[in-house]
Structures are given as structure tokens and as C-alpha cells.
Write a protein that holds these residues in place. Structure first.
Motif, PDB file in Angstrom:
ATOM      1  N   PRO A 170      34.680  13.400  71.705  1.00 44.86           N
ATOM      2  CA  PRO A 170      34.703  13.042  73.593  1.00 44.86           C
ATOM      3  C   PRO A 170      35.218  11.274  73.152  1.00 44.86           C
ATOM      4  CG  PRO A 170      32.818  12.489  72.809  1.00 44.86           C
ATOM      5  CD  PRO A 170      33.345  13.733  72.021  1.00 44.86           C
ATOM      6  N   CYS A 171      35.138  10.486  73.132  1.00 45.24           N
ATOM      7  CA  CYS A 171      35.894   9.057  72.917  1.00 45.24           C
ATOM      8  C   CYS A 171      37.608   9.853  72.311  1.00 45.24           C
ATOM      9  CB  CYS A 171      35.281   8.185  71.910  1.00 45.24           C
ATOM     10  SG  CYS A 171      34.003   8.265  72.695  1.00 45.24           S
ATOM     11  N   VAL A 172      37.766  10.932  72.086  1.00 45.73           N
ATOM     12  CA  VAL A 172      39.141  10.793  72.141  1.00 45.73           C
ATOM     13  C   VAL A 172      40.068  11.530  73.394  1.00 45.73           C
ATOM     14  CG1 VAL A 172      41.225  11.856  69.523  1.00 45.73           C
ATOM     15  CG2 VAL A 172      38.666  10.659  69.048  1.00 45.73           C
ATOM     16  N   ASP A 173      41.305  11.117  73.185  1.00 46.07           N
ATOM     17  CA  ASP A 173      41.121  11.774  74.183  1.00 46.07           C
ATOM     18  C   ASP A 173      41.816  12.876  73.738  1.00 46.07           C
ATOM     19  OD1 ASP A 173      39.983  10.826  76.791  1.00 46.07           O
ATOM     20  OD2 ASP A 173      41.167   9.471  76.180  1.00 46.07           O
ATOM     21  N   GLU A 174      43.441  12.909  72.928  1.00 44.48           N
ATOM     22  CA  GLU A 174      44.294  13.413  72.741  1.00 44.48           C
ATOM     23  C   GLU A 174      44.998  13.388  70.869  1.00 44.48           C
ATOM     24  OE1 GLU A 174      49.517  13.308  73.620  1.00 44.48           O
ATOM     25  OE2 GLU A 174      47.993  11.530  73.964  1.00 44.48           O
ATOM     26  N   LEU A 175      44.788  13.697  69.694  1.00 40.93           N
ATOM     27  CA  LEU A 175      45.327  14.372  68.753  1.00 40.93           C
ATOM     28  C   LEU A 175      46.669  14.649  68.504  1.00 40.93           C
ATOM     29  CD1 LEU A 175      42.351  16.159  67.268  1.00 40.93           C
ATOM     30  CD2 LEU A 175      42.754  13.722  66.704  1.00 40.93           C
ATOM     31  N   ILE A 176      47.421  13.676  67.764  1.00 41.62           N
ATOM     32  CA  ILE A 176      48.963  13.992  67.653  1.00 41.62           C
ATOM     33  C   ILE A 176      49.105  13.986  66.029  1.00 41.62           C
ATOM     34  CG2 ILE A 176      51.255  12.489  67.845  1.00 41.62           C
ATOM     35  CD1 ILE A 176      49.622  11.202  70.380  1.00 41.62           C
ATOM     36  N   HIS A 177      49.631  15.215  65.584  1.00 39.32           N
ATOM     37  CA  HIS A 177      49.742  15.392  64.227  1.00 39.32           C
ATOM     38  C   HIS A 177      50.941  14.895  63.829  1.00 39.32           C
ATOM     39  CE1 HIS A 177      47.142  19.053  64.817  1.00 39.32           C
ATOM     40  NE2 HIS A 177      46.735  18.290  64.637  1.00 39.32           N
ATOM     41  N   TRP A 178      50.538  14.586  62.025  1.00 41.76           N
ATOM     42  CA  TRP A 178      52.102  13.470  61.629  1.00 41.76           C
ATOM     43  C   TRP A 178      52.528  14.866  60.672  1.00 41.76           C
ATOM     44  CZ3 TRP A 178      51.823  10.058  56.903  1.00 41.76           C
ATOM     45  CH2 TRP A 178      53.249  10.148  56.676  1.00 41.76           C
ATOM     46  N   PRO A 179      53.234  15.630  60.563  1.00 42.37           N
ATOM     47  CA  PRO A 179      53.076  16.200  59.450  1.00 42.37           C
ATOM     48  C   PRO A 179      53.910  16.152  58.580  1.00 42.37           C
ATOM     49  CG  PRO A 179      55.049  17.085  61.020  1.00 42.37           C
ATOM     50  CD  PRO A 179      54.088  15.752  61.361  1.00 42.37           C
ATOM     51  N   LYS A 180      53.004  15.204  57.118  1.00 45.91           N
ATOM     52  CA  LYS A 180      53.455  14.614  56.222  1.00 45.91           C
ATOM     53  C   LYS A 180      53.983  15.873  55.556  1.00 45.91           C
ATOM     54  CE  LYS A 180      51.510  11.814  52.383  1.00 45.91           C
ATOM     55  NZ  LYS A 180      50.138  10.915  52.083  1.00 45.91           N
ATOM     56  N   SER A 181      53.407  16.878  55.155  1.00 49.82           N
ATOM     57  CA  SER A 181      53.444  18.039  54.247  1.00 49.82           C
ATOM     58  C   SER A 181      54.530  18.484  54.117  1.00 49.82           C
ATOM     59  CB  SER A 181      52.549  18.566  53.921  1.00 49.82           C
ATOM     60  OG  SER A 181      52.292  19.597  55.065  1.00 49.82           O
ATOM     61  N   GLU A 182      55.136  18.869  55.733  1.00 50.20           N
ATOM     62  CA  GLU A 182      56.388  18.752  55.608  1.00 50.20           C
ATOM     63  C   GLU A 182      57.198  18.091  56.262  1.00 50.20           C
ATOM     64  OE1 GLU A 182      56.264  20.777  60.123  1.00 50.20           O
ATOM     65  OE2 GLU A 182      54.013  21.977  59.833  1.00 50.20           O
ATOM     66  N   TRP A 183      57.351  17.392  56.406  1.00 57.92           N
ATOM     67  CA  TRP A 183      58.420  16.197  56.234  1.00 57.92           C
ATOM     68  C   TRP A 183      58.888  15.637  55.202  1.00 57.92           C
ATOM     69  CZ3 TRP A 183      57.956  11.114  60.114  1.00 57.92           C
ATOM     70  CH2 TRP A 183      58.010  12.166  61.117  1.00 57.92           C
ATOM     71  N   LYS A 184      57.196  15.946  53.835  1.00 54.35           N
ATOM     72  CA  LYS A 184      57.979  15.711  52.393  1.00 54.35           C
ATOM     73  C   LYS A 184      59.095  16.606  51.932  1.00 54.35           C
ATOM     74  CE  LYS A 184      55.169  14.473  48.216  1.00 54.35           C
ATOM     75  NZ  LYS A 184      53.762  14.364  47.694  1.00 54.35           N
ATOM     76  N   LYS A 185      58.310  17.698  51.976  1.00 55.61           N
ATOM     77  CA  LYS A 185      59.210  19.081  51.817  1.00 55.61           C
ATOM     78  C   LYS A 185      60.639  19.413  52.306  1.00 55.61           C
ATOM     79  CE  LYS A 185      55.062  22.563  51.864  1.00 55.61           C
ATOM     80  NZ  LYS A 185      54.868  23.654  52.649  1.00 55.61           N
ATOM     81  N   LEU A 186      61.209  18.762  53.655  1.00 52.77           N
ATOM     82  CA  LEU A 186      61.986  18.845  53.767  1.00 52.77           C
ATOM     83  C   LEU A 186      62.716  17.709  52.863  1.00 52.77           C
ATOM     84  CD1 LEU A 186      62.163  18.426  57.741  1.00 52.77           C
ATOM     85  CD2 LEU A 186      62.628  19.968  56.615  1.00 52.77           C
ATOM     86  N   TRP A 187      62.655  16.778  52.484  1.00 53.20           N
ATOM     87  CA  TRP A 187      63.291  15.483  51.643  1.00 53.20           C
ATOM     88  C   TRP A 187      63.021  16.078  49.750  1.00 53.20           C
ATOM     89  CZ3 TRP A 187      64.914  10.221  52.176  1.00 53.20           C
ATOM     90  CH2 TRP A 187      65.142  10.055  50.601  1.00 53.20           C
ATOM     91  N   GLN A 188      62.220  16.907  49.841  1.00 58.83           N
ATOM     92  CA  GLN A 188      62.543  17.569  48.167  1.00 58.83           C
ATOM     93  C   GLN A 188      63.344  18.422  47.987  1.00 58.83           C
ATOM     94  OE1 GLN A 188      58.324  18.214  47.594  1.00 58.83           O
ATOM     95  NE2 GLN A 188      57.562  16.621  46.676  1.00 58.83           N
ATOM     96  N   ALA A 189      63.746  18.598  49.113  1.00 54.57           N
ATOM     97  CA  ALA A 189      65.152  19.785  49.714  1.00 54.57           C
ATOM     98  C   ALA A 189      66.121  19.484  49.776  1.00 54.57           C
ATOM     99  CB  ALA A 189      64.259  21.205  50.610  1.00 54.57           C
TER     100      ALA A 189
END
Length: 351
Positions: free
Chosen positions: A53-72
Motif C-alpha cells: 500500500p506504500c507503493v502507488d505505482e509500479l513502472i516497468h523497465w523492460p531490460k530483457s526486451e531492450w537487451k534483445k533489441l541490442w543483440q539483434a
């Protein structure tokens, strides 16, 4: 400072570190009840914080997706993904962004937020140049969550007891209750084992778990339940094969479900891994086994103890010198673990 600041916490990983940092959001809310507290975290770990209840919002950092884009070599797509996250962060108009990970990647994400006040905890790797202020790491290094407690105190926050805290949501709770019931397990009548982590020098030996399991069952009257991920199933089955009545849940729970199992356990025994630290967050009687690492010795709870032999070569962290002997863990006996288990069970739950 306004009484309702918009604050971004940047601590994207790993599981154990997020558990250690978990009381920071509560300290922010205790200080500014009307603050909007967001947390930037990797998607796989976000469910751990989803019901806090003390966290109002979660924002996702899609690290694995970014890594795949870099590798491709899809650099255009990667640039657009980075720009999209930056726009999302800036649109939320954070007053303060706090980098609790201290690395270049986390400092860069903090900078992307556009927050006018960017605070780094012991920033390194060049991330200090992306902050408006840096607070050196400090505090009692032997206490759990100490560096985050120190940061909170330096910022003048209302820290309270400042111990790891996790919340199990209703949906996860119902699913885990059904899973345990299907295995004939009742709350408080089983012992969760957390034998697995990312590095072999942090593992207690399989034969040691096999020696411990029957003692836990016979002397404490608790069914050993072995937790772990999909990659740990074979090892969990080998351990369970020598423990009559043991239950293998390795590979059958995701992170929040494993957390719910630990919250319902009567005892948790584990190595230096995120699941073990969850035991302290839930005030489950916990015995933690440390060897090549020593993240803390003071658990902050009477019903949680650390076994660490303090050998001259320990902690070696990622550079073991024992050529695979791992004496720091080999010399921890099942009898020693049982002694500590009796002690934490006698301590009971915190008032």
C-alpha cells in the motif's frame, strides 16, 4: 518540500535487493502521507511490490526486451523504446528520483526521469555525474537493509523499525492456499527450504539438505517443502529423494507465490538468496546460511538467525579461493542448523 511530493524509487533488481529496499517506501509515506511513490523495477520482480500500500505505482523497465533489441542490432527500435520510457517518466513530473542501485544503468534511468532533484546512494560507474546530489553509503553494515536505512535517515525520513516488508495479495494468497491444500500442507506445519541461488559458492551441499530434512520432519514435526525455480527442479528432486515425505514446489511457483508459501511456513531455512530474505520480511522463523557472502548478521528480528562461520577467506563473494571446496558452507552441519531452528522457533513471532 511540498507535503505531497511525487517521488520515484529506482531499484530495478535483484530480488533480494528489492526485499532489502522494501521498507524505504513506507518511510517515505510515514514522512509524507500524501506523497505519490512510484517504483521503477524489472517486470519479473514487480509483482513482489504490487500489493504494497506504500507503493502507488509500479513502472516497468523492460531490460530483457531492450537487451534483445541490442543483440539483434535493432538500434532504431531500441532508441524508440528508450525514448518512450523517457517520455513516460517525464510525463509523471517527479519532484525527486532516488537511485538506490548506484550503477551507471540505474543512474541513467534516474536521469531519464527528468526529476529536478536526483539523489544517488553511493553512486559509482559515472552515475554520480547524472545526480544532483550523492549520499555516500553508510550505516551499520552488519544490519539488514542498513544502507537504505542510512539513506532514509540522511534524508530525514521517519524510518520506524525499518525492516523488510512484503504484502501478499488476495489473488496470490488464494492460489497458494489451494496449492498447499492439494499437497496436504497446513499453515505453520511445514518448513520451507530455499537451497538455490545464482552462484554455486552460495549453495549449501545437497547431502547437507538431505541430512537436515529428516531431522526437521522427525524432531520439529514439519514437512520439508523445497522451493526454487524451473532450473532447480532436478536438484530439488534429488534432495527430496532422501527425505521421506518432502514436497517439491521448485518450478511450481512464481516469485509472489513463493513469497506467499514462505509467509505461511512455520520455518524457513535458506542460503543467501532472495527467498531467504523474504522470511525476515514476513517475520517467519528463519535460519539463513551464509558462506562466500555476508550481507548481514543482524536480522533485526529475534526469530531470525544467520549462520556464518567467519573463515579467514570469507566472504570471498565472486572470487572463491578454495577451488570448489566451499569449506565456509561445508562446515555448517545439519546439527548446527537444527540448534538455530529450535532457537528461532522458541522466539516465536514478533509482538
Amino acid at each position: 518540500m511540498t507535503q505531497s511530493p511525487r517521488i520515484l524509487i529506482v531499484r530495478t533488481s535483484a530480488i533480494g535487493d528489492v526485499v532489502f529496499a522494501s521498507p524505504f517506501a513506507a518511510a517515505l509515506k510515514a514522512t509524507w502521507p500524501d506523497a505519490h511513490v512510484a517504483w521503477l523495477v524489472e517486470p519479473g520482480i514487480a509483482p513482489l511490490l504490487a500489493d504494497d500500500p506504500c507503493v502507488d505505482e509500479l513502472i516497468h523497465w523492460p531490460k530483457s526486451e531492450w537487451k534483445k533489441l541490442w543483440q539483434a542490432r535493432r538500434f532504431g527500435d531500441l532508441f524508440r523504446a528508450v525514448r518512450g520510457l523517457s517520455r513516460e517518466l517525464k510525463s509523471k513530473r517527479f519532484d525527486i528520483a532516488i537511485d538506490m542501485q548506484s550503477l551507471l544503468k540505474s543512474g541513467w534511468l534516474t536521469w531519464l526521469s527528468g526529476a529536478p532533484r536526483r539523489i544517488g546512494l553511493g553512486s559509482r560507474e559515472g552515475s554520480q555525474w547524472l545526480m544532483t546530489e550523492v549520499i555516500p553509503k553508510g550505516g551499520d553494515a552488519g544490519r539488514i537493509s542498513s544502507e537504505y536505512l542510512y539513506l532514509a535517515r540522511q534524508l530525514g525520513l521517519d524510518t520506524g523499525e525499518f525492516l523488510p516488508r512484503l504484502v501478499v495479495g488476495d489473488t496470490v494468497a488464494a492460489k497458494v492456499d489451494a496449492l498447499l491444500a492439494a499437497q496436504g500442507l497446513k499453515r505453520g506445519h511445514f518448513a520451507a527450504f530455499a537451497p538455490f541461488t545464482t552462484r554455486p559458492q552460495k549453495h549449501w551441499f545437497e547431502d547437507a539438505w538431505q541430512a537436515l530434512g529428516p531431522k526437521v520432519a522427525a524432531e520439529l514435526g514439519m514437512t520439508p517443502v523445497i522451493l526454487g525455480g524451473p532450473a532447480d527442479v532436478d536438484a530439488a528432486e534429488r534432495i527430496a529423494g532422501a527425505i521421506p515425505g518432502a514436497v517439491v514446489l521448485a518450478g511450481k511457483t512464481n516469485i509472489p507465490e513463493a513469497a506467499a508459501v514462505i509467509e505461511r511456513a512455520g520455518l524457513l531455512v535458506g542460503v543467501d538468496t532472495g527467498l531467504t530474505h523474504m522470511g525476515i520480511a514476513f517475520a517467519t522463523p528463519t535460519v539463513a546460511l551464509f558462506g562466500s557472502t555476508r550481507p548481514y548478521l543482524d536480522t533485526g528480528r529475534d526469530n531470525a538467525r544467520v549462520i556464518w562461520l567467519g573463515l579467514e577467506c570469507s566472504p570471498c563473494r565472486r572470487r572463491p579461493t578454495c577451488h570448489g571446496a566451499f569449506t565456509c558452507l561445508r562446515d555448517i552441519t545439519a546439527e548446527r542448523v537444527m540448534d538455530e531452528a529450535r532457537s528461532v522457533l522458541a522466539a516465536g513471532a514478533p509482538a
